[in-house]
Design a protein around this motif. Structure first.
Motif, PDB file in Angstrom:
ATOM      1  N   PRO A  81       8.919 -41.155  50.578  1.00 38.21           N
ATOM      2  CA  PRO A  81       8.587 -40.137  51.587  1.00 38.21           C
ATOM      3  C   PRO A  81       7.084 -40.015  51.803  1.00 38.21           C
ATOM      4  O   PRO A  81       6.302 -40.111  50.859  1.00 38.21           O
ATOM      5  N   ARG A  82       6.694 -39.802  53.032  1.00 43.54           N
ATOM      6  CA  ARG A  82       5.270 -39.689  53.356  1.00 43.54           C
ATOM      7  C   ARG A  82       4.611 -38.517  52.646  1.00 43.54           C
ATOM      8  O   ARG A  82       3.407 -38.496  52.455  1.00 43.54           O
ATOM      9  N   SER A  83       5.411 -37.543  52.207  1.00 45.69           N
ATOM     10  CA  SER A  83       4.852 -36.405  51.467  1.00 45.69           C
ATOM     11  C   SER A  83       4.246 -36.828  50.131  1.00 45.69           C
ATOM     12  O   SER A  83       3.453 -36.084  49.552  1.00 45.69           O
ATOM     13  N   LEU A  84       4.587 -38.013  49.644  1.00 41.21           N
ATOM     14  CA  LEU A  84       4.028 -38.506  48.380  1.00 41.21           C
ATOM     15  C   LEU A  84       2.664 -39.164  48.555  1.00 41.21           C
ATOM     16  O   LEU A  84       1.979 -39.432  47.571  1.00 41.21           O
ATOM     17  N   VAL A  85       2.261 -39.417  49.788  1.00 41.96           N
ATOM     18  CA  VAL A  85       0.937 -40.002  50.048  1.00 41.96           C
ATOM     19  C   VAL A  85      -0.116 -38.934  49.767  1.00 41.96           C
ATOM     20  O   VAL A  85      -0.115 -37.873  50.383  1.00 41.96           O
ATOM     21  N   ARG A  86      -1.005 -39.214  48.818  1.00 42.54           N
ATOM     22  CA  ARG A  86      -2.038 -38.246  48.426  1.00 42.54           C
ATOM     23  C   ARG A  86      -3.306 -38.374  49.248  1.00 42.54           C
ATOM     24  O   ARG A  86      -4.175 -37.517  49.212  1.00 42.54           O
ATOM     25  N   GLY A  87      -3.432 -39.476  49.960  1.00 46.60           N
ATOM     26  CA  GLY A  87      -4.595 -39.685  50.809  1.00 46.60           C
ATOM     27  C   GLY A  87      -4.481 -41.023  51.505  1.00 46.60           C
ATOM     28  O   GLY A  87      -3.765 -41.914  51.040  1.00 46.60           O
ATOM     29  N   THR A  88      -5.165 -41.145  52.628  1.00 44.52           N
ATOM     30  CA  THR A  88      -5.192 -42.388  53.390  1.00 44.52           C
ATOM     31  C   THR A  88      -6.639 -42.648  53.789  1.00 44.52           C
ATOM     32  O   THR A  88      -7.324 -41.733  54.254  1.00 44.52           O
ATOM     33  N   TRP A  89      -7.074 -43.894  53.569  1.00 44.80           N
ATOM     34  CA  TRP A  89      -8.463 -44.252  53.822  1.00 44.80           C
ATOM     35  C   TRP A  89      -8.533 -45.567  54.580  1.00 44.80           C
ATOM     36  O   TRP A  89      -7.791 -46.501  54.293  1.00 44.80           O
ATOM     37  N   ASP A  90      -9.460 -45.635  55.526  1.00 51.32           N
ATOM     38  CA  ASP A  90      -9.721 -46.891  56.222  1.00 51.32           C
ATOM     39  C   ASP A  90     -10.619 -47.800  55.393  1.00 51.32           C
ATOM     40  O   ASP A  90     -10.520 -49.013  55.482  1.00 51.32           O
ATOM     41  N   GLU A  91     -11.479 -47.204  54.591  1.00 51.05           N
ATOM     42  CA  GLU A  91     -12.441 -47.971  53.793  1.00 51.05           C
ATOM     43  C   GLU A  91     -11.968 -48.112  52.350  1.00 51.05           C
ATOM     44  O   GLU A  91     -11.629 -47.114  51.697  1.00 51.05           O
ATOM     45  N   ALA A  92     -11.989 -49.338  51.854  1.00 49.49           N
ATOM     46  CA  ALA A  92     -11.561 -49.612  50.485  1.00 49.49           C
ATOM     47  C   ALA A  92     -12.401 -48.829  49.478  1.00 49.49           C
ATOM     48  O   ALA A  92     -11.878 -48.313  48.487  1.00 49.49           O
ATOM     49  N   ARG A  93     -13.679 -48.718  49.710  1.00 48.56           N
ATOM     50  CA  ARG A  93     -14.539 -48.027  48.747  1.00 48.56           C
ATOM     51  C   ARG A  93     -14.190 -46.542  48.654  1.00 48.56           C
ATOM     52  O   ARG A  93     -14.298 -45.937  47.584  1.00 48.56           O
ATOM     53  N   ASP A  94     -13.749 -45.929  49.759  1.00 48.68           N
ATOM     54  CA  ASP A  94     -13.356 -44.518  49.726  1.00 48.68           C
ATOM     55  C   ASP A  94     -12.053 -44.330  48.942  1.00 48.68           C
ATOM     56  O   ASP A  94     -11.913 -43.377  48.168  1.00 48.68           O
ATOM     57  N   ALA A  95     -11.117 -45.241  49.133  1.00 51.09           N
ATOM     58  CA  ALA A  95      -9.857 -45.184  48.385  1.00 51.09           C
ATOM     59  C   ALA A  95     -10.126 -45.382  46.892  1.00 51.09           C
ATOM     60  O   ALA A  95      -9.583 -44.656  46.050  1.00 51.09           O
ATOM     61  N   ALA A  96     -10.971 -46.343  46.566  1.00 50.87           N
ATOM     62  CA  ALA A  96     -11.303 -46.615  45.171  1.00 50.87           C
ATOM     63  C   ALA A  96     -12.027 -45.419  44.546  1.00 50.87           C
ATOM     64  O   ALA A  96     -11.803 -45.096  43.368  1.00 50.87           O
ATOM     65  N   ALA A  97     -12.863 -44.747  45.297  1.00 49.89           N
ATOM     66  CA  ALA A  97     -13.562 -43.562  44.792  1.00 49.89           C
ATOM     67  C   ALA A  97     -12.560 -42.453  44.457  1.00 49.89           C
ATOM     68  O   ALA A  97     -12.717 -41.747  43.450  1.00 49.89           O
ATOM     69  N   TRP A  98     -11.531 -42.308  45.284  1.00 47.98           N
ATOM     70  CA  TRP A  98     -10.473 -41.329  44.981  1.00 47.98           C
ATOM     71  C   TRP A  98      -9.809 -41.661  43.647  1.00 47.98           C
ATOM     72  O   TRP A  98      -9.605 -40.781  42.812  1.00 47.98           O
ATOM     73  N   MET A  99      -9.494 -42.938  43.447  1.00 46.44           N
ATOM     74  CA  MET A  99      -8.857 -43.343  42.192  1.00 46.44           C
ATOM     75  C   MET A  99      -9.786 -43.034  41.012  1.00 46.44           C
ATOM     76  O   MET A  99      -9.339 -42.522  39.983  1.00 46.44           O
ATOM     77  N   GLY A 100     -11.060 -43.326  41.169  1.00 54.09           N
ATOM     78  CA  GLY A 100     -12.019 -43.032  40.107  1.00 54.09           C
ATOM     79  C   GLY A 100     -12.094 -41.544  39.797  1.00 54.09           C
ATOM     80  O   GLY A 100     -12.176 -41.148  38.628  1.00 54.09           O
ATOM     81  N   ALA A 101     -12.040 -40.719  40.831  1.00 59.51           N
ATOM     82  CA  ALA A 101     -12.069 -39.270  40.631  1.00 59.51           C
ATOM     83  C   ALA A 101     -10.813 -38.792  39.901  1.00 59.51           C
ATOM     84  O   ALA A 101     -10.883 -37.906  39.041  1.00 59.51           O
ATOM     85  N   CYS A 102      -9.673 -39.383  40.213  1.00 55.00           N
ATOM     86  CA  CYS A 102      -8.425 -39.034  39.517  1.00 55.00           C
ATOM     87  C   CYS A 102      -8.501 -39.407  38.044  1.00 55.00           C
ATOM     88  O   CYS A 102      -8.087 -38.631  37.169  1.00 55.00           O
TER      89      CYS A 102
END
Length: 161
Positions: free
Chosen positions: A65-86
């Motif tokens: 389900p789309r409700s499980l998506v915690r974030g969506t990013w166009d830039e790989a570095r922004d997505a990776a930064a989210w993972m690092g913050a988690c």
């Protein structure tokens, strides 16, 4: 190409329910099989797309389900930064003192960004106290390299991307 982030934290016993973490076989059990096999196939077929458990293959997050998506990013570095913050947020709860003290977040973020930038997916997992489990995933979408047939769970125009 864009990237979706997924995070799951829960009891290790629930995480270990592997039948619900793998997609059902495309063909049902053969006629004449034991009734419990047919029933189990029906249950897994119905539950796999909706259960919040991390799938064994990362790309299958896209059928959840789309409700499980915690974030969506166009830039790989922004997505990776989210993972690092988690990772930073949950690190104090890691079951292993060695992991708590030795994870180099900068290296993790750079590595994840490189993998995402080349069209790959990234998945991390850590045992937490009590025993719990943390699963983090970044899935490249539109299309996914390992499962290009899977549709994006969040379409442009839905206000999400």
């Amino acid at each position: 190409m864009h990237h979706h982030g997924y995070l799951w934290v829960g009891a290790k016993e629930r995480f270990d329910q592997e039948a619900l973490r793998r997609p059902p076989h495309p063909e049902p059990p053969p006629a004449g099989c034991r009734p419990e096999l047919l029933q189990r196939h029906r249950e897994v077929s119905a539950e796999f797309p909706t259960v919040d458990l991390p799938p064994l293959e990362i790309a299958y997050w896209l059928v959840k389900p789309r409700s499980l998506v915690r974030g969506t990013w166009d830039e790989a570095r922004d997505a990776a930064a989210w993972m690092g913050a988690c990772v930073a947020e949950y690190a104090p709860r890691f079951a292993s003192a060695r992991e708590r003290d030795s994870i180099d977040r900068a290296v993790l973020v750079r590595s994840a960004a490189m993998r995402l930038g080349s069209g790959g997916d990234v998945s991390l997992g850590f045992y937490l106290e009590r025993p719990s489990y943390l699963s983090l995933a970044l899935v490249t979408c539109s299309p996914n390299r390992s499962k290009p047939e899977l549709a994006c769970p969040v379409r442009r125009g839905d206000g999400e991307i």
